[in-house]
Write a protein that holds these residues in place. Structure first.
Motif, short mmCIF file in Angstrom:
data_model
loop_
_atom_site.label_atom_id
_atom_site.label_comp_id
_atom_site.label_asym_id
_atom_site.label_seq_id
_atom_site.Cartn_x
_atom_site.Cartn_y
_atom_site.Cartn_z
N UNK A 32 0.86 -1.19 0.00
CA UNK A 32 0.00 0.00 0.00
C UNK A 32 0.89 1.23 0.00
N UNK A 33 0.72 2.11 -1.01
CA UNK A 33 1.51 3.34 -1.13
C UNK A 33 0.54 4.51 -1.09
N UNK A 34 0.78 5.40 -0.14
CA UNK A 34 -0.10 6.56 0.01
C UNK A 34 0.03 7.52 -1.15
N UNK A 35 1.21 7.80 -1.58
CA UNK A 35 1.46 8.70 -2.71
C UNK A 35 2.84 8.39 -3.25
N UNK A 36 2.96 8.42 -4.58
CA UNK A 36 4.26 8.07 -5.15
C UNK A 36 4.50 8.71 -6.50
N UNK A 37 5.76 8.78 -6.87
CA UNK A 37 6.18 9.28 -8.17
C UNK A 37 7.13 8.26 -8.78
N UNK A 38 6.76 7.76 -9.96
CA UNK A 38 7.59 6.77 -10.66
C UNK A 38 8.09 7.42 -11.94
N UNK A 39 9.38 7.60 -12.05
CA UNK A 39 9.95 8.24 -13.22
C UNK A 39 9.93 7.32 -14.43
N UNK A 40 10.25 6.05 -14.24
CA UNK A 40 10.28 5.09 -15.34
C UNK A 40 10.02 3.71 -14.74
N UNK A 41 9.03 3.00 -15.31
CA UNK A 41 8.69 1.71 -14.74
C UNK A 41 8.29 0.74 -15.84
N UNK A 42 8.60 -0.52 -15.61
CA UNK A 42 8.15 -1.60 -16.47
C UNK A 42 7.30 -2.54 -15.64
N UNK A 43 6.02 -2.71 -16.03
CA UNK A 43 5.09 -3.53 -15.26
C UNK A 43 4.74 -4.75 -16.09
N UNK A 44 5.08 -5.92 -15.57
CA UNK A 44 4.81 -7.13 -16.31
C UNK A 44 3.33 -7.44 -16.39
N UNK A 45 2.58 -7.26 -15.31
CA UNK A 45 1.15 -7.51 -15.28
C UNK A 45 0.54 -6.64 -14.20
N UNK A 46 -0.60 -6.05 -14.51
CA UNK A 46 -1.25 -5.16 -13.54
C UNK A 46 -2.75 -5.37 -13.58
N UNK A 47 -3.37 -5.32 -12.42
CA UNK A 47 -4.81 -5.39 -12.29
C UNK A 47 -5.27 -4.24 -11.41
N UNK A 48 -6.20 -3.46 -11.94
CA UNK A 48 -6.74 -2.32 -11.20
C UNK A 48 -8.21 -2.60 -10.95
N UNK A 49 -8.59 -2.68 -9.71
CA UNK A 49 -9.95 -3.03 -9.35
C UNK A 49 -10.65 -1.84 -8.71
N UNK A 50 -11.82 -1.51 -9.28
CA UNK A 50 -12.68 -0.47 -8.74
C UNK A 50 -11.92 0.84 -8.56
N UNK A 51 -11.23 1.25 -9.64
CA UNK A 51 -10.50 2.51 -9.57
C UNK A 51 -11.37 3.64 -10.09
N UNK A 52 -11.32 4.76 -9.41
CA UNK A 52 -12.06 5.95 -9.84
C UNK A 52 -11.05 7.05 -10.12
N UNK A 53 -10.87 7.39 -11.42
CA UNK A 53 -9.91 8.41 -11.81
C UNK A 53 -10.68 9.66 -12.21
N UNK A 54 -10.55 10.70 -11.43
CA UNK A 54 -11.30 11.93 -11.70
C UNK A 54 -10.73 12.68 -12.88
N UNK A 55 -9.43 12.81 -12.95
CA UNK A 55 -8.81 13.56 -14.02
C UNK A 55 -7.37 13.09 -14.20
N UNK A 56 -7.00 12.81 -15.44
CA UNK A 56 -5.64 12.39 -15.74
C UNK A 56 -5.10 13.23 -16.88
N UNK A 57 -3.94 13.78 -16.70
CA UNK A 57 -3.30 14.59 -17.74
C UNK A 57 -2.00 13.92 -18.15
N UNK A 58 -1.88 13.68 -19.45
CA UNK A 58 -0.69 13.03 -19.98
C UNK A 58 0.04 14.02 -20.87
N UNK A 59 1.26 14.33 -20.53
CA UNK A 59 2.01 15.34 -21.26
C UNK A 59 2.60 14.89 -22.57
N UNK A 60 2.77 13.59 -22.74
CA UNK A 60 3.37 13.07 -23.96
C UNK A 60 2.52 11.97 -24.55
N UNK A 61 3.01 11.28 -25.56
CA UNK A 61 2.23 10.22 -26.20
C UNK A 61 2.22 8.93 -25.38
#
Length: 249
Positions: A32-61
Motif C-alpha cells: 500500500x503506497x499513500x502517494x508516489x512518483x515513478x519516473x520510469x517503470x516496467x510492469x509485467x502484469x497489472x490489475x486495477x480493481x474499482x479505480x475511480x480516476x477523476x482527471x488524468x493529464x498526460x504530457x506526452x504520447x
C-alpha cells in the motif's frame, strides 16, 4: 524458521515532531503506497480493481514498446492522433472525413455517393474542313482526391450518335483536349446517303487532382473532302459524387 514466524505486516513511518504518518506499508503480501512518483517503470502484469480516476493529464504520447510508424504497434499522440494496426468497434463511428486505400465492404450504404445529371442532351450539325479536327464541349467533371469513373449512358440508344456525309470521320472522346476513348468512324456511300454511324456510350476515368476537366467530342476528317456531320449526345451522366461534380458545358 517457519514462515508463520515472519511478521504479516510491515509499516514504514515518516514525519517528525509528533506528526508521524505511514507512506508505505505491506500487509498480507500486498503493498500500500499513500502517494508516489515513478519516473520510469516496467510492469509485467497489472490489475486495477474499482479505480475511480477523476482527471488524468498526460504530457506526452502513449505507445507500445514495439511501435514503429506505419509498421507495428500502436500510439496515441497528445494532440489526439492515434495509430493502430487493427481496431474493432461494436458501436457507431462518427467522423468528419475518411480515406480508405483498400476495399470497403458494407451490408448497406446510404447517402449521396453518386452524382447524376439526368436528361442530358446536346446536338450539333455542321461541317469539318479537309484534314482538320474539331472538339465540341459536352460537360465538365470536378476532380477529387482519387480517380473517378464517368459514364454517359443513353436511355434507348447509345449516348453518342454520329452520322457523316459524304465521307468518313473519326470520332473520339477527349478530356481537356486529350483523346481518351475511341468511338469509331462514321461515313456515307457513293450517293452521299448515311450508311454507317457511330453509336457508343462514354466510359472514361478522371485522374485525381484539383479543379475540373472538360469532356468533349472530337471529330476528325480522314480524307480530302468537306464533311457534313450530325451528332447527338443524350442520356444520363453518372459519376461518384463530390459537391455537385457535373457541370454541363
Amino acid at each position: 524458521m517457519d514462515k508463520s514466524e515472519f511478521p504479516k505486516r510491515s509499516i514504514l513511518l515518516s514525519g517528525q515532531n509528533g506528526k508521524k504518518f505511514s507512506p508505505f506499508a505491506v500487509k498480507n503480501n500486498q503493498v500500500f503506497i499513500r502517494e508516489g512518483f515513478i519516473q520510469d517503470a516496467t510492469i509485467g502484469s497489472a490489475q486495477i480493481k474499482e479505480a475511480a480516476i477523476t482527471n488524468t493529464k498526460i504530457g506526452g504520447p502513449l505507445q507500445s514498446t514495439n511501435w514503429a510508424a506505419g509498421r507495428s504497434g500502436w500510439k496515441i499522440e497528445k494532440a489526439g492522433h492515434a495509430e493502430f494496426n487493427d481496431a474493432t468497434f461494436r458501436g457507431t463511428i462518427y467522423a468528419t472525413d475518411g480515406w480508405f486505400k483498400g476495399t470497403v465492404s458494407a451490408d448497406k450504404i446510404e447517402g449521396d455517393i453518386l452524382d447524376m445529371s439526368p436528361n442530358f442532351f446536346k446536338t450539333k450539325k455542321g461541317s469539318i474542313p479537309d484534314s482538320q479536327s474539331v472538339i465540341f464541349p459536352l460537360f465538365y467533371i470536378k476532380k477529387t482526391a482519387s480517380p473517378r469513373r464517368v459514364l454517359l449512358l443513353g436511355r434507348k440508344e447509345k449516348g453518342i450518335a454520329l452520322s457523316v456525309s459524304p465521307d468518313w470521320v473519326r470520332a473520339t472522346i477527349t478530356r481537356d483536349g486529350m483523346d481518351v476513348q475511341y468511338l469509331g468512324k462514321a461515313g456515307a456511300g457513293l450517293l452521299g446517303e448515311y450508311v454507317n454511324a457511330v453509336n457508343e456510350d462514354i466510359d472514361i476515368t478522371i485522374p485525381a487532382g484539383e479543379g475540373e476537366v472538360l469532356i468533349g467530342l472530337r471529330l476528325q476528317s480522314t480524307r480530302g473532302k468537306l464533311r457534313m456531320f450530325n451528332w447527338t449526345a443524350s442520356g444520363d451522366i453518372y459519376t461518384m459524387k463530390n459537391a455537385a461534380s457535373i457541370k454541363i458545358a
